[in-house]
Design a protein around this motif. Structure first.
Motif, PDB file in Angstrom:
ATOM      1  N   SER A 171     -92.024 -23.402 116.851  1.00  0.00           N
ATOM      2  CA  SER A 171     -90.563 -23.571 116.839  1.00  0.00           C
ATOM      3  C   SER A 171     -90.091 -24.351 115.610  1.00  0.00           C
ATOM      4  CB  SER A 171     -90.098 -24.288 118.117  1.00  0.00           C
ATOM      5  OG  SER A 171     -90.546 -25.637 118.129  1.00  0.00           O
ATOM      6  N   VAL A 172     -91.030 -24.739 114.753  1.00  0.00           N
ATOM      7  CA  VAL A 172     -90.704 -25.505 113.543  1.00  0.00           C
ATOM      8  C   VAL A 172     -90.898 -24.585 112.332  1.00  0.00           C
ATOM      9  CG1 VAL A 172     -91.278 -27.531 112.154  1.00  0.00           C
ATOM     10  CG2 VAL A 172     -91.566 -27.605 114.650  1.00  0.00           C
ATOM     11  N   PRO A 173     -89.836 -24.307 111.564  1.00  0.00           N
ATOM     12  CA  PRO A 173     -89.982 -23.333 110.464  1.00  0.00           C
ATOM     13  C   PRO A 173     -91.098 -23.705 109.485  1.00  0.00           C
ATOM     14  CG  PRO A 173     -87.672 -23.918 110.794  1.00  0.00           C
ATOM     15  CD  PRO A 173     -88.469 -24.845 111.671  1.00  0.00           C
ATOM     16  N   GLY A 174     -92.033 -22.790 109.290  1.00  0.00           N
ATOM     17  CA  GLY A 174     -93.109 -23.002 108.327  1.00  0.00           C
ATOM     18  C   GLY A 174     -94.205 -23.949 108.796  1.00  0.00           C
ATOM     19  N   GLU A 175     -94.013 -24.592 109.935  1.00  0.00           N
ATOM     20  CA  GLU A 175     -95.025 -25.458 110.558  1.00  0.00           C
ATOM     21  C   GLU A 175     -95.641 -26.486 109.601  1.00  0.00           C
ATOM     22  OE1 GLU A 175     -97.943 -23.356 112.786  1.00  0.00           O
ATOM     23  OE2 GLU A 175     -96.509 -21.946 113.641  1.00  0.00           O
ATOM     24  N   PRO A 176     -94.824 -27.246 108.858  1.00  0.00           N
ATOM     25  CA  PRO A 176     -95.413 -28.147 107.855  1.00  0.00           C
ATOM     26  C   PRO A 176     -96.300 -29.246 108.437  1.00  0.00           C
ATOM     27  CG  PRO A 176     -93.061 -28.592 108.134  1.00  0.00           C
ATOM     28  CD  PRO A 176     -93.352 -27.332 108.883  1.00  0.00           C
ATOM     29  N   GLU A 177     -96.086 -29.616 109.692  1.00  0.00           N
ATOM     30  CA  GLU A 177     -96.888 -30.722 110.250  1.00  0.00           C
ATOM     31  C   GLU A 177     -98.045 -30.232 111.127  1.00  0.00           C
ATOM     32  OE1 GLU A 177     -96.066 -33.247 108.751  1.00  0.00           O
ATOM     33  OE2 GLU A 177     -93.979 -32.841 108.210  1.00  0.00           O
ATOM     34  N   SER A 178     -98.326 -28.946 111.094  1.00  0.00           N
ATOM     35  CA  SER A 178     -99.413 -28.412 111.919  1.00  0.00           C
ATOM     36  C   SER A 178    -100.782 -28.789 111.359  1.00  0.00           C
ATOM     37  CB  SER A 178     -99.308 -26.892 111.994  1.00  0.00           C
ATOM     38  OG  SER A 178    -100.439 -26.384 112.683  1.00  0.00           O
ATOM     39  N   LEU A 179    -101.719 -29.026 112.270  1.00  0.00           N
ATOM     40  CA  LEU A 179    -103.109 -29.268 111.861  1.00  0.00           C
ATOM     41  C   LEU A 179    -103.991 -28.059 112.181  1.00  0.00           C
ATOM     42  CD1 LEU A 179    -103.694 -32.982 113.027  1.00  0.00           C
ATOM     43  CD2 LEU A 179    -102.937 -32.143 110.790  1.00  0.00           C
ATOM     44  N   ALA A 180    -103.363 -26.936 112.534  1.00  0.00           N
ATOM     45  CA  ALA A 180    -104.139 -25.799 113.053  1.00  0.00           C
ATOM     46  C   ALA A 180    -105.189 -25.277 112.076  1.00  0.00           C
ATOM     47  CB  ALA A 180    -103.186 -24.673 113.463  1.00  0.00           C
ATOM     48  N   ALA A 239    -100.352 -12.430 116.473  1.00  0.00           N
ATOM     49  CA  ALA A 239    -101.097 -13.114 115.407  1.00  0.00           C
ATOM     50  C   ALA A 239    -100.957 -12.415 114.055  1.00  0.00           C
ATOM     51  CB  ALA A 239    -102.568 -13.212 115.795  1.00  0.00           C
ATOM     52  N   THR A 240    -100.230 -11.324 114.008  1.00  0.00           N
ATOM     53  CA  THR A 240    -100.112 -10.592 112.741  1.00  0.00           C
ATOM     54  C   THR A 240     -99.172 -11.339 111.784  1.00  0.00           C
ATOM     55  OG1 THR A 240     -98.215  -9.358 113.549  1.00  0.00           O
ATOM     56  CG2 THR A 240    -100.384  -8.349 113.910  1.00  0.00           C
ATOM     57  N   PRO A 241     -99.299 -11.085 110.474  1.00  0.00           N
ATOM     58  CA  PRO A 241     -98.372 -11.731 109.525  1.00  0.00           C
ATOM     59  C   PRO A 241     -96.914 -11.412 109.843  1.00  0.00           C
ATOM     60  CG  PRO A 241    -100.234 -10.750 108.365  1.00  0.00           C
ATOM     61  CD  PRO A 241    -100.359 -10.315 109.802  1.00  0.00           C
ATOM     62  N   GLY A 242     -96.643 -10.191 110.308  1.00  0.00           N
ATOM     63  CA  GLY A 242     -95.262  -9.839 110.640  1.00  0.00           C
ATOM     64  C   GLY A 242     -94.734 -10.703 111.783  1.00  0.00           C
ATOM     65  N   ALA A 243     -95.591 -10.959 112.786  1.00  0.00           N
ATOM     66  CA  ALA A 243     -95.166 -11.800 113.917  1.00  0.00           C
ATOM     67  C   ALA A 243     -94.937 -13.232 113.460  1.00  0.00           C
ATOM     68  CB  ALA A 243     -96.220 -11.754 115.022  1.00  0.00           C
ATOM     69  N   VAL A 244     -95.795 -13.720 112.563  1.00  0.00           N
ATOM     70  CA  VAL A 244     -95.637 -15.097 112.078  1.00  0.00           C
ATOM     71  C   VAL A 244     -94.331 -15.219 111.282  1.00  0.00           C
ATOM     72  CG1 VAL A 244     -96.661 -16.886 110.615  1.00  0.00           C
ATOM     73  CG2 VAL A 244     -98.123 -15.515 112.122  1.00  0.00           C
ATOM     74  N   ALA A 245     -94.017 -14.175 110.495  1.00  0.00           N
ATOM     75  CA  ALA A 245     -92.743 -14.189 109.758  1.00  0.00           C
ATOM     76  C   ALA A 245     -91.569 -14.166 110.742  1.00  0.00           C
ATOM     77  CB  ALA A 245     -92.683 -12.988 108.809  1.00  0.00           C
ATOM     78  N   ALA A 246     -91.707 -13.397 111.816  1.00  0.00           N
ATOM     79  CA  ALA A 246     -90.636 -13.335 112.820  1.00  0.00           C
ATOM     80  C   ALA A 246     -90.470 -14.686 113.511  1.00  0.00           C
ATOM     81  CB  ALA A 246     -90.943 -12.247 113.844  1.00  0.00           C
ATOM     82  N   GLU A 247     -91.571 -15.368 113.764  1.00  0.00           N
ATOM     83  CA  GLU A 247     -91.509 -16.710 114.371  1.00  0.00           C
ATOM     84  C   GLU A 247     -90.692 -17.648 113.489  1.00  0.00           C
ATOM     85  OE1 GLU A 247     -95.793 -17.100 116.674  1.00  0.00           O
ATOM     86  OE2 GLU A 247     -95.564 -18.027 114.710  1.00  0.00           O
ATOM     87  N   ARG A 248     -90.932 -17.547 112.201  1.00  0.00           N
ATOM     88  CA  ARG A 248     -90.232 -18.429 111.267  1.00  0.00           C
ATOM     89  C   ARG A 248     -88.722 -18.151 111.291  1.00  0.00           C
ATOM     90  NH1 ARG A 248     -92.176 -20.746 105.860  1.00  0.00           N
ATOM     91  NH2 ARG A 248     -90.316 -21.855 105.264  1.00  0.00           N
ATOM     92  N   PHE A 249     -88.394 -16.880 111.318  1.00  0.00           N
ATOM     93  CA  PHE A 249     -86.987 -16.492 111.380  1.00  0.00           C
ATOM     94  C   PHE A 249     -86.336 -17.044 112.652  1.00  0.00           C
ATOM     95  CE2 PHE A 249     -83.693 -13.428 112.629  1.00  0.00           C
ATOM     96  CZ  PHE A 249     -82.871 -13.502 111.516  1.00  0.00           C
ATOM     97  N   ILE A 250     -87.045 -16.893 113.761  1.00  0.00           N
ATOM     98  CA  ILE A 250     -86.538 -17.392 115.049  1.00  0.00           C
ATOM     99  C   ILE A 250     -86.369 -18.912 114.988  1.00  0.00           C
ATOM    100  CG2 ILE A 250     -87.160 -17.726 117.484  1.00  0.00           C
ATOM    101  CD1 ILE A 250     -88.583 -14.928 117.266  1.00  0.00           C
ATOM    102  N   ALA A 251     -87.342 -19.592 114.361  1.00  0.00           N
ATOM    103  CA  ALA A 251     -87.296 -21.056 114.277  1.00  0.00           C
ATOM    104  C   ALA A 251     -86.107 -21.510 113.424  1.00  0.00           C
ATOM    105  CB  ALA A 251     -88.605 -21.588 113.702  1.00  0.00           C
ATOM    106  N   GLU A 252     -85.801 -20.734 112.393  1.00  0.00           N
ATOM    107  CA  GLU A 252     -84.658 -21.105 111.544  1.00  0.00           C
ATOM    108  C   GLU A 252     -83.340 -20.942 112.304  1.00  0.00           C
ATOM    109  OE1 GLU A 252     -85.599 -18.728 108.136  1.00  0.00           O
ATOM    110  OE2 GLU A 252     -86.958 -20.258 107.332  1.00  0.00           O
ATOM    111  N   ARG A 253     -83.236 -19.868 113.074  1.00  0.00           N
ATOM    112  CA  ARG A 253     -82.051 -19.672 113.917  1.00  0.00           C
ATOM    113  C   ARG A 253     -81.939 -20.776 114.966  1.00  0.00           C
ATOM    114  NH1 ARG A 253     -78.892 -15.508 115.346  1.00  0.00           N
ATOM    115  NH2 ARG A 253     -78.109 -17.217 116.613  1.00  0.00           N
TER     116      ARG A 253
END
Ligand SMILES: Cc1ncc(COP(=O)(O)O)c(C=O)c1O
Length: 341
Positions: A171-180, A239-253
């Motif tokens: 839910s955080v755009p670009g996940e800058p604080e993730s340790l994944a 887990a696809t790049p397209g889904a990750v890009a969509a997550e980012r879009f959703i997080a920005e909204r």
């Protein structure tokens, strides 16, 4: 204190759901179609290999460092069951299932409580140096605080397992604080979920990322075929790049909708929002919170009580971020309720 209370227990017919932090959205076709197609394949036992590989690739890790689970919730149980009972510290306020899993498995549990006065910011000094197992959430449910990756990483050390619940990190755009993707930190276990952003709570799909020896220990005690074929299909798609890009879009909204909610809450007399909420929910403080919650139900809104979270109490409520029309209706109801005796 009922550590097993969950937001879904707040729901009732006819109430607007602000209590559960699952996004309200229909499944996109690229997700619904593989899940539906998998129903034609249910006679076979599930094959987790492709989904595991897809999740590993998403985080640039080898498949041996990934374990798919029946939701993030199952990951906590595996961790608690597999690790020695040497003394765990749970950083609160946070989601209570990790502590429940630890207690059920017989771990002595110490609670490190982050105070409201400091905005629930992570203070690594509150974690005892000899804790062999440390659990915290990032971003944290219910405070919506996003801790800096450096502060979280500073808790890792040889001889300790550090469990970071990143169920809401998408839910955080670009996940800058993730340790994944961090493979250099000893004993780091990152727990993730697909159920929040992708509205899959009923499908039960999540995973953990950890050094291969820990993953092997968790897998050893996991029931056979823990993740059903439709859930594996969902994991692969998400887990696809397209889904990750969509997550980012959703997080920005989401950030825009959240700013609208927070700004509105700050105009309601007697209501406080601590810090800078960073996820799909907002924690608010209001005197007589339980009475306010009950009155909101009369007005048609279900919000999450927070007296079941260690470190909080009756004056705290959690509300999900929804579209601005829903938020506006909620804010009107909250103002009405606050104005009434
Ligand atoms: C912080 C946090 N972690 C994990 C979970 C569990 O997620 P899952 O649905 O993947 O089991 C929840 C569910 O509410 C949560 O709030």
């Amino acid at each position: 204190m009922d550590l097993r209370h969950h937001g879904d227990a707040e729901l009732a017919e006819g109430l607007v759901d602000l209590a559960v932090n699952v996004r309200h959205a229909p499944l996109p076709d690229w997700l619904a179609e593989p899940v539906a197609a998998s129903l034609r394949d249910l006679a076979r036992y599930p094959d987790a290999v492709p989904a595991r590989a897809a999740v590993a690739a998403r985080h640039a890790r080898p498949p041996e460092e990934v374990l798919l689970t029946a939701g993030a919730a199952q990951a906590f149980v595996l961790i608690a069951q597999a690790l020695p009972r040497l003394g765990a510290t749970v950083v609160h306020p946070q989601f209570t299932e990790p502590e429940v899993a630890l207690r059920v498995a017989g771990h002595p549990v110490h609670r490190a409580i982050l105070p409201a006065e400091s905005g629930f910011q992570l203070d690594p000094a509150l974690v005892p140096g000899d804790a062999s197992l440390v659990c915290l959430g990032n971003p944290t449910n219910p405070t919506s605080v996003l801790h800096p990756a450096g502060a979280v990483a500073s808790l890792a050390r040889t001889g300790r397992v550090l469990v970071v619940d990143e169920a809401f990190m998408d839910s955080v755009p670009g996940e800058p604080e993730s340790l994944a993707s961090r493979r250099d930190l000893p004993g780091l276990v990152v727990v993730r979920s697909f159920t929040k952003t992708w509205a899959l709570a009923g499908l039960r799909i999540g995973y953990l990322l950890a050094p291969a020896d820990l993953v092997a220990a968790f897998e050893e005690i996991q029931p056979r075929w823990p993740v059903a074929t439709p859930a594996l299909a969902a994991a692969r798609a998400c887990a696809t790049p397209g889904a990750v890009a969509a997550e980012r879009f959703i997080a920005e909204r989401l950030a825009v909708d959240r700013a609208h909610l927070v700004a509105g809450l700050r105009t309601v007399p007697g209501v406080t929002v601590v810090g800078a909420p960073a996820s799909s929910f907002v924690l608010l403080r209001v005197a007589g919170g339980l009475r306010v919650r009950a009155a909101l139900r009369q007005q048609g809104f279900a919000v999450r009580r927070c007296d079941t979270f260690p470190g909080l109490g009756a004056d705290w409520l959690r509300v999900a971020v929804r579209d601005t029309a829903t938020t506006d209706a909620f804010l009107t109801a909250l103002s009405t309720v606050r104005g009434s005796p």
